[in-house]
Design a protein around this motif. Structure first.
Motif, PDB file in Angstrom:
ATOM      1  N   GLU A 274     -74.258  -5.394 -39.794  1.00  0.00           N
ATOM      2  CA  GLU A 274     -73.463  -5.216 -38.581  1.00  0.00           C
ATOM      3  C   GLU A 274     -74.320  -4.583 -37.489  1.00  0.00           C
ATOM      4  O   GLU A 274     -75.153  -3.740 -37.762  1.00  0.00           O
ATOM      5  CB  GLU A 274     -72.300  -4.285 -38.917  1.00  0.00           C
ATOM      6  CG  GLU A 274     -71.289  -4.059 -37.813  1.00  0.00           C
ATOM      7  CD  GLU A 274     -70.126  -3.196 -38.311  1.00  0.00           C
ATOM      8  OE1 GLU A 274     -69.024  -3.724 -38.450  1.00  0.00           O
ATOM      9  OE2 GLU A 274     -70.348  -2.001 -38.583  1.00  0.00           O
TER      10      GLU A 274
ATOM     11  N   MET B  16     -73.918  -2.157 -34.561  1.00  0.00           N
ATOM     12  CA  MET B  16     -72.936  -1.197 -34.060  1.00  0.00           C
ATOM     13  C   MET B  16     -73.447  -0.561 -32.779  1.00  0.00           C
ATOM     14  O   MET B  16     -74.576  -0.084 -32.722  1.00  0.00           O
ATOM     15  CB  MET B  16     -72.715  -0.125 -35.131  1.00  0.00           C
ATOM     16  CG  MET B  16     -71.954   1.102 -34.673  1.00  0.00           C
ATOM     17  SD  MET B  16     -70.230   0.769 -34.301  1.00  0.00           S
ATOM     18  CE  MET B  16     -69.567   0.685 -35.975  1.00  0.00           C
TER      19      MET B  16
ATOM     20  N   CYS C 260     -73.727  -6.574 -29.700  1.00  0.00           N
ATOM     21  CA  CYS C 260     -73.089  -5.736 -30.721  1.00  0.00           C
ATOM     22  C   CYS C 260     -71.803  -6.345 -31.277  1.00  0.00           C
ATOM     23  O   CYS C 260     -71.084  -7.054 -30.578  1.00  0.00           O
ATOM     24  CB  CYS C 260     -72.802  -4.343 -30.142  1.00  0.00           C
ATOM     25  SG  CYS C 260     -74.287  -3.504 -29.618  1.00  0.00           S
ATOM     26  N   ASP C 261     -71.543  -6.032 -32.550  1.00  0.00           N
ATOM     27  CA  ASP C 261     -70.310  -6.482 -33.193  1.00  0.00           C
ATOM     28  C   ASP C 261     -69.195  -5.465 -32.977  1.00  0.00           C
ATOM     29  O   ASP C 261     -68.053  -5.819 -32.743  1.00  0.00           O
ATOM     30  CB  ASP C 261     -70.523  -6.649 -34.706  1.00  0.00           C
ATOM     31  CG  ASP C 261     -71.663  -7.595 -34.997  1.00  0.00           C
ATOM     32  OD1 ASP C 261     -71.725  -8.657 -34.362  1.00  0.00           O
ATOM     33  OD2 ASP C 261     -72.515  -7.255 -35.854  1.00  0.00           O
ATOM     34  N   CYS C 262     -69.546  -4.185 -33.129  1.00  0.00           N
ATOM     35  CA  CYS C 262     -68.550  -3.125 -33.057  1.00  0.00           C
ATOM     36  C   CYS C 262     -69.069  -2.028 -32.140  1.00  0.00           C
ATOM     37  O   CYS C 262     -70.248  -1.989 -31.799  1.00  0.00           O
ATOM     38  CB  CYS C 262     -68.321  -2.498 -34.434  1.00  0.00           C
ATOM     39  SG  CYS C 262     -67.638  -3.637 -35.609  1.00  0.00           S
TER      40      CYS C 262
ATOM     41  N   THR D  44     -68.722   2.359 -31.381  1.00  0.00           N
ATOM     42  CA  THR D  44     -68.207   3.706 -31.624  1.00  0.00           C
ATOM     43  C   THR D  44     -68.460   4.498 -30.350  1.00  0.00           C
ATOM     44  O   THR D  44     -69.575   4.483 -29.823  1.00  0.00           O
ATOM     45  CB  THR D  44     -68.946   4.370 -32.802  1.00  0.00           C
ATOM     46  OG1 THR D  44     -68.697   3.592 -33.976  1.00  0.00           O
ATOM     47  CG2 THR D  44     -68.457   5.792 -33.029  1.00  0.00           C
TER      48      THR D  44
ATOM     49  N   HIS E 195     -63.251   3.717 -32.050  1.00  0.00           N
ATOM     50  CA  HIS E 195     -64.070   2.886 -32.913  1.00  0.00           C
ATOM     51  C   HIS E 195     -63.352   1.560 -33.002  1.00  0.00           C
ATOM     52  O   HIS E 195     -62.177   1.523 -33.347  1.00  0.00           O
ATOM     53  CB  HIS E 195     -64.169   3.552 -34.287  1.00  0.00           C
ATOM     54  CG  HIS E 195     -64.749   2.653 -35.328  1.00  0.00           C
ATOM     55  ND1 HIS E 195     -66.029   2.780 -35.787  1.00  0.00           N
ATOM     56  CD2 HIS E 195     -64.223   1.595 -35.978  1.00  0.00           C
ATOM     57  CE1 HIS E 195     -66.265   1.837 -36.681  1.00  0.00           C
ATOM     58  NE2 HIS E 195     -65.178   1.110 -36.816  1.00  0.00           N
ATOM     59  N   SER E 196     -64.036   0.473 -32.660  1.00  0.00           N
ATOM     60  CA  SER E 196     -63.338  -0.809 -32.740  1.00  0.00           C
ATOM     61  C   SER E 196     -64.338  -1.952 -32.711  1.00  0.00           C
ATOM     62  O   SER E 196     -65.521  -1.755 -32.438  1.00  0.00           O
ATOM     63  CB  SER E 196     -62.339  -0.922 -31.577  1.00  0.00           C
ATOM     64  OG  SER E 196     -62.724  -1.938 -30.697  1.00  0.00           O
ATOM     65  N   ALA E 197     -63.837  -3.153 -33.005  1.00  0.00           N
ATOM     66  CA  ALA E 197     -64.666  -4.339 -32.839  1.00  0.00           C
ATOM     67  C   ALA E 197     -64.889  -4.520 -31.346  1.00  0.00           C
ATOM     68  O   ALA E 197     -64.007  -4.223 -30.541  1.00  0.00           O
ATOM     69  CB  ALA E 197     -63.975  -5.547 -33.437  1.00  0.00           C
ATOM     70  N   MET E 198     -66.063  -4.985 -30.993  1.00  0.00           N
ATOM     71  CA  MET E 198     -66.419  -5.147 -29.580  1.00  0.00           C
ATOM     72  C   MET E 198     -65.404  -6.068 -28.886  1.00  0.00           C
ATOM     73  O   MET E 198     -65.010  -5.824 -27.749  1.00  0.00           O
ATOM     74  CB  MET E 198     -67.814  -5.782 -29.522  1.00  0.00           C
ATOM     75  CG  MET E 198     -68.616  -5.397 -28.327  1.00  0.00           C
ATOM     76  SD  MET E 198     -69.314  -3.751 -28.436  1.00  0.00           S
ATOM     77  CE  MET E 198     -69.098  -3.244 -26.744  1.00  0.00           C
TER      78      MET E 198
ATOM     79  N   ASP F 157     -62.331  -6.434 -29.426  1.00  0.00           N
ATOM     80  CA  ASP F 157     -61.022  -5.821 -29.198  1.00  0.00           C
ATOM     81  C   ASP F 157     -61.074  -4.682 -28.186  1.00  0.00           C
ATOM     82  O   ASP F 157     -60.093  -3.965 -28.010  1.00  0.00           O
ATOM     83  CB  ASP F 157     -60.458  -5.254 -30.511  1.00  0.00           C
ATOM     84  CG  ASP F 157     -60.307  -6.341 -31.537  1.00  0.00           C
ATOM     85  OD1 ASP F 157     -60.160  -7.514 -31.125  1.00  0.00           O
ATOM     86  OD2 ASP F 157     -60.339  -6.033 -32.752  1.00  0.00           O
TER      87      ASP F 157
END
Lengths: 327, 498
Positions: free
Chosen positions: B29, B31, B206-208, B210, B220-223, B225
């Motif tokens: 991932e 992040m 990026c995937d997610c 923080t 903290h979330s998925a990019m 969302d």
């Protein structure tokens, strides 16, 4: 001699220019001496040159490692004087106790330097300056303020005075130390770590190198080699000399710097340090011959002035060269 | 989960830097870790890598509880870090840098130099980098050095590569190469922790995400969302400040002539195209995320950095300062962001700190005219309400707010026409904040032009008459008093038109 030294000079680095300069100067000086003085190339001069200057070469080797890390060791002269006294006291028990005792005395002094510098985070300049005073004090205390005769019965004087295969034993010792030093710095991982630490301690730490241990080892090594030089001093002159060694650190620093090693650390070469030591020693050898001719008369004090000026000129030149390469 | 950091707290001499922060990264991932200056990002990273030790909390890596005593220990476990100021030994060769601390050895324990050279060349080739691995690292550009650092991480069999603002010194083409490298890492199942603040880049790679603020993990979330606006809102946060509307209500400020104008200024990669202006008697705000070029713009105006293109006009006349002294002579003052670094001289008295910039003018027959100095100092202490025992008190004994007032006074007593103030209320408690802002307002009412750089929304909303928003070195919006709102500011910062 020139042939064996030429390999490390092939390295691709900014010190190339300086290193080539040292070799040219050394060759020029030898040629000058050979043409001008009758006995310059005589076996006697060559062998006594090597016998006497091996001590300085050993100290310069230890200093090279210290300077490559970006540090300095001002205590080497005092440590050598102290080691010479210790060796002289132990010489009646055999050549080995004398040799080992002097080296251990040097090692202990170097290890204390290393501990103060790494654990207490004191500047090397300050820590080793204090050690220089402490070592001279210890030497004078041990020797009751006079030189200490060595034993001539146990073979201790062999170390400094005898020959092996036609060459003085001190020269063999120095040659062996330089070969090991070269292999260590150029071919052993720990040697490369010494260079990397000199390139930047914080970076080296972040890359996972053992910075404190390496620095400790480097100062301990410098002490050990100064101790060895002290043993040779006692053996060669037949006495432990608590007042010798003044200015040796300057000779060692000058040798290292003349060899193109940067005082800022991170680069340097064992071979070039030897060339630097030989060049400086050769300058004094030539001055001695010149004195002998009677044209000039230089006292030992003048030699100190020349030594100091030489170092200053080299450091200034080095700083200028660095500025140019940066621009 | 590859890495899980829970409830991490850390204080430095009693001042909390992290308060129960957390971070979780899955295998393969990428992040994003984002937050303002001082949000606690780098402290969290340093705890993870073993450069700092946590006070409390739990770190699990590959399913095991871990504590790293040194950076070496975390590297050995498979966590590699590419620092902002790329940490390689510049005088050592590329091959040595890749293998330093884990050199291949021959049977004799010496360096296996052939294996080093070949290994280095082959790993660099996987990143499409064909360079002479015997050359010192210092010979190469920042982008190449970064690749070398990443190659080093790969040969360490790193499971997690931490990149601290990796794009800050790269141009667009180099960024593209870096992102390709990150995708290669991802394909090989390596996780990347990407610390950055250029939103477009974060959304691209990026995937997610923080988000940290004030030492805590706030989101903290998925990019996918996390809309840009939402992300910026989390980063900047909301302070329930009791600011009254300090700005003036009417628009008469707009009628006043423009005193300072910056037209399409550019310098390096940080300032690409900035246009903005400050009118007489106006507080003009300069907003934008970290790294958007706010401070750099101020440095150009003040003559610290050279302007490469564009123009600066004072009262309509074109000006170009080669050093701050020229700007000062022209009536410009700059109160910088970090009081501790280039502002106060801690051990000197309030009197001395306040009159530092004025000393040359205070000379009478070569020595400082103490009577005039005293008069000026007394006047400003009273005017700005500096709370102190006496003018001879060392400035370090004052609170942050009062120190800031002394710095303000330092510039005010030089009688400037334009005052640039960078983060005027950083590190100042809430009550003093309002006081400083009110002070700026009353100075503006007397005709001073104030350029206020701020990363606090409330501050801009409360005090600015007009706000220019920067994004990635460009001025992207100018909001007048009647258009100013939190939503408008946020969307301009996130660079979403509409």
């Amino acid at each position: 001699m020139l042939k064996t030294l030429s390999r490390p000079f092939m390295a691709k680095s900014s010190g190339d220019f300086a290193r080539l300069g040292v070799l040219l100067a050394l060759a020029g000086l030898i040629l000058f001496g050979a043409l001008r003085y009758d006995n310059f190339i005589s076996p006697f001069n060559i062998l006594s040159f090597l016998r006497y200057n091996s001590m300085f070469a050993l100290i310069a080797l230890g200093m090279a490692f210290v300077i490559i890390t970006g540090g300095i060791d001002l205590s080497v002269g005092g440590v050598a004087a102290m080691a010479s006294v210790v060796a002289a006291y132990l010489s009646p028990y055999g050549w080995f106790p004398g040799l080992a005792g002097g080296m251990v005395a040097g090692l202990i002094a170097g290890a204390i330097n290393g501990l103060i510098i790494t654990r207490m985070r004191i500047q090397p300049f300050i820590a080793t300056l204090a050690m220089m005073l402490a070592a001279y004090g210890t030497a004078l205390l041990l020797a009751n303020n006079q030189s200490v005769s060595v034993s001539y019965d146990t073979g201790f004087t062999m170390i400094g005075q005898d020959d092996f295969l036609g060459f003085p034993i001190p020269a063999w010792i120095a040659a062996l130390a330089y070969v090991l030093g070269w292999v260590f710095l150029e071919r052993h991982p720990a040697g490369r770590h010494v260079l990397a630490i000199g390139d930047g301690e914080a970076t080296a730490n972040l890359m996972g190198l053992k910075v404190e241990k390496t620095l400790f080892a480097v100062y301990a090594l410098s002490g050990l080699l100064a101790g060895l030089a002290g043993v040779i001093l006692a053996s060669q002159f037949g006495a432990g000399q608590p007042t010798e060694g003044v200015g040796w650190e300057l000779f060692a620093i000058a040798s290292v710097v003349v060899g193109g090693t940067l005082l800022t650390g991170g680069s340097g070469s064992v071979g070039a340090t030897l060339a630097g030591a030989l060049l400086l020693a050769m300058v004094f050898n030539v001055l001695n011959f010149e004195n002998g001719l009677g044209w000039i008369s230089l006292s030992a004090y003048w030699q100190s002035v020349i030594r100091g000026s030489f170092l200053l000129v080299v450091v200034v030149l080095q700083a200028r060269l660095m500025k140019k390469t940066e621009a | 989960m590859l890495l899980s950091m829970q409830d991490i707290s850390k204080a430095f001499s009693g001042v909390p830097a992290l308060r129960s922060a957390s971070l979780e990264i899955a295998a393969g991932e990428v992040m994003a870790l984002v937050g303002q200056n001082g949000a606690g990002k780098s402290t969290l990273i340093k705890i993870l890598t073993g450069a700092y030790q946590r006070d409390t909390g739990l770190i699990r890596f590959e399913g095991e509880d871990v504590v790293f005593a040194t950076p070496g220990a975390s590297q050995a476990r498979g966590i590699a870090t590419i620092y902002q100021e790329i940490n390689l030994a510049p005088q050592r060769s590329v091959a040595e840098n890749i293998y330093l601390a884990r050199e291949p050895r021959t049977g004799l324990g010496l360096l296996d130099r052939r294996a080093m050279r070949e290994g280095a060349a082959s790993v660099l080739k996987t990143f499409n980098l064909d360079i002479d691995v015997d050359l010192p690292v210092g010979h190469f550009s920042a982008a190449t050095r970064q690749m070398i650092a990443i190659a080093r991480a790969v040969t360490q069999k790193a499971r997690l590569v931490i990149m601290d603002e990796p794009t800050s010194s790269l141009d667009e083409r180099e960024v593209a190469i870096l992102f390709e490298t990150i995708r290669t890492l991802k394909r090989n199942g390596v996780s990347v922790l990407f610390i950055g603040h250029r939103l477009d880049e974060l959304y691209e790679i990026c995937d997610c995400v923080t988000i940290m603020r004030d030492g805590q993990t706030v989101a903290h979330s998925a990019m996918a969302d996390m809309p840009k606006m939402e992300l910026v809102r989390h980063m900047l946060g909301k302070e329930l400040a009791a600011f009254q509307a300090i700005a003036r209500d009417s628009d008469d400020g707009e009628m006043k002539p423009v005193r300072l104008s910056v037209e399409s200024a550019g310098s390096g990669v940080r300032v690409r195209d900035v246009s903005m202006s400050v009118r007489e008697g106006e507080i003009s705000g300069l907003a934008g995320l970290l790294g958007s070029g706010r401070t750099e713009t101020a440095r150009i105006i003040f003559g610290v950095d050279r302007m490469e293109k564009g123009a600066i006009r004072i009262d309509g006349k074109e000006r170009r300062y080669s050093e701050p002294a020229d700007a000062i002579a022209d009536g410009i003052g700059l109160v910088s962001e970090d009081r501790k670094i280039d502002g106060i001289i801690p051990d000197m008295s309030i009197r001395e700190n306040m009159t530092l910039a004025l000393l040359p003018k205070l000379k009478k027959a070569g020595i400082v005219d103490r009577a005039r100095q005293q008069e000026i100092v007394t006047r400003y202490i009273k005017a700005l309400g500096v709370k102190c025992a006496s003018p001879d008190q060392p400035i370090k004994e004052l609170s942050g707010g009062n120190q800031q007032k002394v710095l303000l006074a330092r510039w005010l007593c030089t009688d400037p026409r334009i005052l640039i103030i960078d983060e005027p209320t950083r590190g100042i408690d809430i009550g003093a904040k309002a006081e400083i802002l009110k002070l700026l307002r009353s100075l503006a009412d007397e005709g001073l032009s104030v350029l206020m750089i701020s990363s606090e929304l409330e501050e801009l909303l409360a005090a600015a008459d007009r706000v220019t928003v920067l994004s990635d070195g460009r001025s992207v919006a100018v909001l007048n008093r009647n258009e100013l709102s939190e939503t408008a500011l946020l969307s301009a910062m996130a660079h979403q038109v509409n």
